[in-house]
Write a protein that holds these residues in place. Structure first.
Motif, PDB file in Angstrom:
ATOM      1  N   ASP A 123       0.881  -1.165   0.000  1.00 32.15           N
ATOM      2  CA  ASP A 123       0.000   0.000   0.000  1.00 32.15           C
ATOM      3  C   ASP A 123       0.920   1.216   0.000  1.00 32.15           C
ATOM      4  O   ASP A 123       1.467   1.614   1.031  1.00 32.15           O
ATOM      5  CB  ASP A 123      -0.896  -0.015   1.243  1.00 32.15           C
ATOM      6  CG  ASP A 123      -1.933   1.096   1.242  1.00 32.15           C
ATOM      7  OD1 ASP A 123      -1.930   1.919   0.297  1.00 32.15           O
ATOM      8  OD2 ASP A 123      -2.732   1.157   2.196  1.00 32.15           O
ATOM      9  N   LEU A 124       1.110   1.812  -1.176  1.00 31.74           N
ATOM     10  CA  LEU A 124       2.116   2.849  -1.373  1.00 31.74           C
ATOM     11  C   LEU A 124       1.474   4.231  -1.261  1.00 31.74           C
ATOM     12  O   LEU A 124       0.693   4.639  -2.123  1.00 31.74           O
ATOM     13  CB  LEU A 124       2.782   2.667  -2.743  1.00 31.74           C
ATOM     14  CG  LEU A 124       3.474   1.307  -2.923  1.00 31.74           C
ATOM     15  CD1 LEU A 124       3.834   1.069  -4.386  1.00 31.74           C
ATOM     16  CD2 LEU A 124       4.704   1.207  -2.039  1.00 31.74           C
ATOM     17  N   ASP A 173       4.398   5.115   3.765  1.00 27.10           N
ATOM     18  CA  ASP A 173       4.061   6.522   3.616  1.00 27.10           C
ATOM     19  C   ASP A 173       5.276   7.341   4.032  1.00 27.10           C
ATOM     20  O   ASP A 173       6.070   6.903   4.868  1.00 27.10           O
ATOM     21  CB  ASP A 173       2.850   6.896   4.481  1.00 27.10           C
ATOM     22  CG  ASP A 173       2.104   8.102   3.933  1.00 27.10           C
ATOM     23  OD1 ASP A 173       1.016   7.921   3.346  1.00 27.10           O
ATOM     24  OD2 ASP A 173       2.625   9.229   4.057  1.00 27.10           O
ATOM     25  N   ASN A 174       5.425   8.527   3.441  1.00 23.34           N
ATOM     26  CA  ASN A 174       6.563   9.377   3.820  1.00 23.34           C
ATOM     27  C   ASN A 174       6.199  10.387   4.902  1.00 23.34           C
ATOM     28  O   ASN A 174       7.018  11.225   5.270  1.00 23.34           O
ATOM     29  CB  ASN A 174       7.141  10.098   2.603  1.00 23.34           C
ATOM     30  CG  ASN A 174       6.169  11.094   1.975  1.00 23.34           C
ATOM     31  OD1 ASN A 174       5.029  11.217   2.410  1.00 23.34           O
ATOM     32  ND2 ASN A 174       6.622  11.796   0.949  1.00 23.34           N
ATOM     33  N   SER A 175       4.960  10.302   5.411  1.00 21.23           N
ATOM     34  CA  SER A 175       4.511  11.187   6.492  1.00 21.23           C
ATOM     35  C   SER A 175       4.492  10.418   7.804  1.00 21.23           C
ATOM     36  O   SER A 175       3.674   9.512   7.994  1.00 21.23           O
ATOM     37  CB  SER A 175       3.115  11.737   6.196  1.00 21.23           C
ATOM     38  OG  SER A 175       2.558  12.341   7.346  1.00 21.23           O
ATOM     39  N   LEU A 179       6.011   1.378   7.164  1.00 17.49           N
ATOM     40  CA  LEU A 179       7.344   1.823   6.768  1.00 17.49           C
ATOM     41  C   LEU A 179       7.283   3.284   6.354  1.00 17.49           C
ATOM     42  O   LEU A 179       6.520   3.643   5.450  1.00 17.49           O
ATOM     43  CB  LEU A 179       7.856   0.959   5.616  1.00 17.49           C
ATOM     44  CG  LEU A 179       9.222   1.279   5.031  1.00 17.49           C
ATOM     45  CD1 LEU A 179      10.321   1.083   6.078  1.00 17.49           C
ATOM     46  CD2 LEU A 179       9.489   0.399   3.807  1.00 17.49           C
ATOM     47  N   CYS A 180       8.071   4.134   7.011  1.00 17.79           N
ATOM     48  CA  CYS A 180       8.171   5.543   6.622  1.00 17.79           C
ATOM     49  C   CYS A 180       9.279   5.648   5.585  1.00 17.79           C
ATOM     50  O   CYS A 180      10.467   5.500   5.904  1.00 17.79           O
ATOM     51  CB  CYS A 180       8.473   6.415   7.835  1.00 17.79           C
ATOM     52  SG  CYS A 180       8.315   8.186   7.506  1.00 17.79           S
ATOM     53  N   ALA A 181       8.884   5.868   4.334  1.00 19.94           N
ATOM     54  CA  ALA A 181       9.861   5.848   3.250  1.00 19.94           C
ATOM     55  C   ALA A 181       9.325   6.613   2.051  1.00 19.94           C
ATOM     56  O   ALA A 181       8.124   6.870   1.926  1.00 19.94           O
ATOM     57  CB  ALA A 181      10.183   4.405   2.857  1.00 19.94           C
ATOM     58  N   THR A 211      -1.800   8.723  -4.786  1.00 21.38           N
ATOM     59  CA  THR A 211      -0.430   8.924  -4.322  1.00 21.38           C
ATOM     60  C   THR A 211       0.478   9.453  -5.419  1.00 21.38           C
ATOM     61  O   THR A 211       1.252  10.389  -5.202  1.00 21.38           O
ATOM     62  CB  THR A 211       0.153   7.591  -3.798  1.00 21.38           C
ATOM     63  OG1 THR A 211      -0.648   7.117  -2.719  1.00 21.38           O
ATOM     64  CG2 THR A 211       1.581   7.773  -3.310  1.00 21.38           C
ATOM     65  N   LEU A 212       0.389   8.860  -6.615  1.00 19.27           N
ATOM     66  CA  LEU A 212       1.293   9.248  -7.704  1.00 19.27           C
ATOM     67  C   LEU A 212       1.164  10.731  -8.040  1.00 19.27           C
ATOM     68  O   LEU A 212       2.137  11.362  -8.467  1.00 19.27           O
ATOM     69  CB  LEU A 212       1.019   8.392  -8.942  1.00 19.27           C
ATOM     70  CG  LEU A 212       2.074   8.456 -10.045  1.00 19.27           C
ATOM     71  CD1 LEU A 212       3.373   7.815  -9.588  1.00 19.27           C
ATOM     72  CD2 LEU A 212       1.566   7.787 -11.327  1.00 19.27           C
TER      73      LEU A 212
END
Length: 243
Positions: free
Chosen positions: A63-64, A90-92, A115-117, A135-136
């Motif tokens: 789940d990106l 997620d990057n948040s 995963l925060c990435a 997301t994209l």
């Protein structure tokens, strides 16, 4: 868990900052997304159904841009293949922290790793199903093809990607019409013209929409053999691409 009402743009703001998925947004995100994206709940439910079909035993589901984990939960409820792990990325940090609270509310045999990435740099491995749910559109245009190609390369044969996006339209009149209808949708859900205007101004520099054809061509260029648009409501759409 209690959910707060989205009032972020309810008052006039002199210096509007670019939209960010910070703690303020994380607190109101369920209300924000429900009142802002037509068909969102239908997309989430269908992601669960599609995950059930495409999940392969002993594989990973990605789940990106997982935000608060709505798609992750929908997939977790439907997947029956043994040995599957969901990777919620997620990057948040603020969004991930709250998603953990939601995920911890229930027991499930399907493990979830958060995963925060940055998804543009993430290695996708042993994947049977992946989700890019709105997301994209936040990824820089120059990095979108390489991101899709990385997902394709990490998918198992027969694996699938669901891509949901806000759309732009080549015809200016059609674009204006669907934006107008979208704003009507938001008004019907209680947003004022001030909120609609300020949110649009804050997000338009970070959310760059493309046409449906742009997305289809990119998916095909990345290698996907079968691409289909399965949903659209006003200027929001979802595609499925199969390897």
């Amino acid at each position: 868990m209690s959910q707060e009402t989205d009032k972020i743009y309810a008052n006039p703001q002199q210096n509007l900052a670019d939209f960010r998925f910070d703690d303020q947004v994380a607190r109101v995100f369920p209300d924000m997304i429900k009142r802002s994206v037509p068909g969102y709940s239908h997309i989430i439910g269908t992601i669960g159904i599609l995950a059930e079909r495409y999940a392969q035993p002993n594989s990973r589901i990605y789940d990106l841009g997982s935000s608060l984990g709505a798609a992750t939960l929908a997939m977790r409820h439907r997947i029956h293949a043994p040995g599957v792990t969901i990777i919620a990325v997620d990057n948040s940090a603020a969004m991930l922290a709250r998603s953990t609270d939601f995920l911890d509310l229930e027991e499930s045999p399907i493990p979830v790793e958060t995963l925060c990435a940055d998804i543009t740099e993430l290695a996708i491995e042993n994947c049977s199903f992946a989700v890019l749910n709105f997301t994209l559109q936040f990824v820089p245009l120059t990095q979108r093809l390489s991101t899709i190609k990385r997902i394709y390369d990490g998918l198992l044969p027969g694996g699938a990607l669901v891509l949901s996006e806000k759309l732009a339209f080549a015809d200016a009149k059609h674009e204006e019409l669907l934006i107008r209808h979208h704003h009507d949708f938001k008004r019907a859900n209680g947003y004022s013209d001030l909120e609609i205007g300020q949110k649009r101004q804050a997000i338009e520099r970070v959310l760059i929409p493309e046409t449906a054809q742009d997305h289809i061509q990119r998916l095909e260029l990345a290698g996907f053999g079968q691409v289909s648009q399965w949903f659209q409501s006003f200027n929001f759409a979802s595609f499925i691409a199969i390897k």
